[in-house]
Write an enzyme that holds these catalytic residues in place. Sequence first.
Site, mmCIF file in Angstrom:
data_model
loop_
_atom_site.group_PDB
_atom_site.id
_atom_site.type_symbol
_atom_site.label_atom_id
_atom_site.label_comp_id
_atom_site.label_asym_id
_atom_site.label_seq_id
_atom_site.Cartn_x
_atom_site.Cartn_y
_atom_site.Cartn_z
ATOM 1 N N TRP A 188 41.187 35.452 42.375
ATOM 2 C CA TRP A 188 39.787 35.878 42.496
ATOM 3 C C TRP A 188 39.775 37.359 42.846
ATOM 4 O O TRP A 188 40.507 37.803 43.731
ATOM 5 C CB TRP A 188 39.042 35.100 43.586
ATOM 6 C CG TRP A 188 37.664 35.676 43.822
ATOM 7 C CD1 TRP A 188 36.545 35.444 43.090
ATOM 8 C CD2 TRP A 188 37.286 36.626 44.825
ATOM 9 N NE1 TRP A 188 35.484 36.181 43.567
ATOM 10 C CE2 TRP A 188 35.916 36.926 44.630
ATOM 11 C CE3 TRP A 188 37.976 37.268 45.854
ATOM 12 C CZ2 TRP A 188 35.222 37.821 45.446
ATOM 13 C CZ3 TRP A 188 37.283 38.165 46.661
ATOM 14 C CH2 TRP A 188 35.925 38.426 46.461
ATOM 15 N N GLU A 229 39.174 32.147 39.180
ATOM 16 C CA GLU A 229 37.919 31.828 39.869
ATOM 17 C C GLU A 229 36.851 32.878 39.607
ATOM 18 O O GLU A 229 37.007 34.048 39.961
ATOM 19 C CB GLU A 229 38.196 31.737 41.375
ATOM 20 C CG GLU A 229 36.985 31.481 42.234
ATOM 21 C CD GLU A 229 37.346 31.429 43.706
ATOM 22 O OE1 GLU A 229 36.405 31.329 44.522
ATOM 23 O OE2 GLU A 229 38.546 31.492 44.045
ATOM 24 N N LYS A 231 32.640 34.212 39.680
ATOM 25 C CA LYS A 231 31.597 34.321 40.697
ATOM 26 C C LYS A 231 30.316 34.820 40.040
ATOM 27 O O LYS A 231 30.366 35.584 39.069
ATOM 28 C CB LYS A 231 32.040 35.291 41.795
ATOM 29 C CG LYS A 231 31.165 35.254 43.051
ATOM 30 C CD LYS A 231 31.857 35.958 44.200
ATOM 31 C CE LYS A 231 31.033 35.848 45.478
ATOM 32 N NZ LYS A 231 31.736 36.393 46.645
ATOM 33 N N ASP A 262 34.412 27.249 42.169
ATOM 34 C CA ASP A 262 34.031 27.291 43.576
ATOM 35 C C ASP A 262 32.568 26.898 43.640
ATOM 36 O O ASP A 262 31.715 27.550 43.032
ATOM 37 C CB ASP A 262 34.245 28.692 44.145
ATOM 38 C CG ASP A 262 33.980 28.752 45.640
ATOM 39 O OD1 ASP A 262 32.876 28.361 46.073
ATOM 40 O OD2 ASP A 262 34.864 29.199 46.380
ATOM 41 N N HIS A 265 29.774 29.509 44.175
ATOM 42 C CA HIS A 265 29.723 30.718 43.356
ATOM 43 C C HIS A 265 28.756 30.639 42.189
ATOM 44 O O HIS A 265 28.858 31.428 41.256
ATOM 45 C CB HIS A 265 31.131 31.042 42.829
ATOM 46 C CG HIS A 265 32.039 31.595 43.868
ATOM 47 N ND1 HIS A 265 33.310 32.052 43.586
ATOM 48 C CD2 HIS A 265 31.866 31.774 45.212
ATOM 49 C CE1 HIS A 265 33.881 32.483 44.698
ATOM 50 N NE2 HIS A 265 33.029 32.323 45.697
ATOM 51 N N HIS A 289 37.188 24.397 44.368
ATOM 52 C CA HIS A 289 37.020 24.896 45.727
ATOM 53 C C HIS A 289 35.712 24.321 46.264
ATOM 54 O O HIS A 289 34.626 24.738 45.844
ATOM 55 C CB HIS A 289 36.974 26.422 45.762
ATOM 56 C CG HIS A 289 38.322 27.065 45.729
ATOM 57 N ND1 HIS A 289 38.520 28.419 45.890
ATOM 58 C CD2 HIS A 289 39.556 26.522 45.576
ATOM 59 C CE1 HIS A 289 39.816 28.688 45.822
ATOM 60 N NE2 HIS A 289 40.451 27.550 45.631
ATOM 61 N N ASP A 297 26.407 32.565 48.380
ATOM 62 C CA ASP A 297 27.792 32.177 48.656
ATOM 63 C C ASP A 297 28.151 32.452 50.115
ATOM 64 O O ASP A 297 28.876 33.392 50.435
ATOM 65 C CB ASP A 297 28.727 32.947 47.720
ATOM 66 C CG ASP A 297 30.187 32.616 47.966
ATOM 67 O OD1 ASP A 297 30.463 31.501 48.426
ATOM 68 O OD2 ASP A 297 31.050 33.472 47.710
ATOM 69 N N ASP A 299 29.553 30.113 52.231
ATOM 70 C CA ASP A 299 30.732 29.356 52.656
ATOM 71 C C ASP A 299 30.534 28.579 53.962
ATOM 72 O O ASP A 299 31.330 28.686 54.888
ATOM 73 C CB ASP A 299 31.945 30.285 52.778
ATOM 74 C CG ASP A 299 32.443 30.742 51.424
ATOM 75 O OD1 ASP A 299 32.833 29.884 50.628
ATOM 76 O OD2 ASP A 299 32.443 31.958 51.156
ATOM 77 N N ASP A 329 37.198 25.456 50.676
ATOM 78 C CA ASP A 329 37.068 26.903 50.836
ATOM 79 C C ASP A 329 35.780 27.208 51.583
ATOM 80 O O ASP A 329 34.700 27.262 50.997
ATOM 81 C CB ASP A 329 37.070 27.593 49.473
ATOM 82 C CG ASP A 329 37.095 29.117 49.605
ATOM 83 O OD1 ASP A 329 37.163 29.613 50.742
ATOM 84 O OD2 ASP A 329 37.041 29.806 48.570
#
Length: 422
Positions: A188, A229, A231, A262, A265, A289, A297, A299, A329
């Site tokens: 990434w 990955e 985004k 992810d 994302h 992820h 994003d 997390d 993640d």
Amino acid sequence: MTNEQAIHQAYELAKERYQELGVNTEEVLAKLAQLSLSIHCWQGDDVHGFINPETDLKDGLTVSGSYPGRAKTPAQLTADLKQALALIPGPKKKVALHTIYAVTDHKKDLDEIGPEDFKYWVDWAKEQGVGLDMNGTFFSHPMVKDNFTLASPDKAVRDFWIKVGKQSRQIANYFGKELGVQAVNNFWIPDGFKDNPIDKLSPRKRLMESLDEILAEELPEANTIEAYEGKLFGTGIESYTVGSHEFYANYALTRNKLWTIDTGHFHPTEDVSDKFSSFLLFGKGLQLHVSRPVRWDSDHVVILDDALVRIARSLVRDDLLAKTNVGLDFFDATINRVAAWVIGARATQKAFLQAMLAPIADLKQAELAFDFTKRLALTEELKTYPVGAVWDEFCLRNDVPVGSAWLKVIKNYEDTVLAKRN
């Protein structure tokens, strides 16, 4: 409920309920035990690492909160991981690392770090009986110039990060060779523009060429495989992300590699689970992820919400788990960091258990016969079936605390270990 006899009795009743639908809970428990889950190390230290631990996160990344007890040394981080792993049921686990988590006895830059700097982790993984995954670190470094790394117009910048990528592949190959478990090596990068660019093609061409150069040496796939990955956007690259989802999906398809999805994302209204079947009809496999975005994003710690339930259902119902690597993640420093691992991992496992506890073949047959009444009726009834009793049995059989009893273990660990850290 921690009384073993009561747990077994509740499970036997649940077993009968599911059997009425043709679901064998023993087969489901065996299948859940084969689910490999990759736990990300960076939750434990707020993504500081050991190379330049005092460097602030940059390039669109941030961790909020200052809960006491952050791990600051390799010994502290592995101790915290060991405690978390002991509270997560199931025999198949991995730990995901980044380049910045190298353990070396002298100063090295990111492009100099190699397999020899991860012997500490490999020795620890052997002791714990876990595999290791890898992530090259392409952020929070002076060589991120004007928000660019592998796609930079500056060849010196690209060459630096190409070497970082090559080294990460060697490290991942070392993991797989030593541990006998394939290491997924995830890429990434934070490259992009804050405002509208004129040329969208050239940066992607440079990125493609850089990634191809990183892949020039063929490595045994039994040891390692690369994943890419994308985004949607990030802080500082709101208008244009070089490594978009479409770019990496196409790159993975044409290079026979993995595409990383992810879950944080994508646009908040997108159903990520709908992408699995579309990509895996053509692609080699997925790296997942599991994260939880709130507005963007951010997390957050993974919980058993609707999005996670849909992710698990899609992979289970379409029998795609064999082509999917499941990893976590997220990073949250507002709560106990070890507890965050446990909450997120157990929520993910619960989602897959719930997805497996369904008469999938029967439901597919009803759908094929256009019996949408049966399809809707059964899926609605399943929502209140006793999945919790089956989960408790799974925990008991795997020698981890049942229900919220694990919180007592975490509190004791916080009082005796985390609270004493400076």
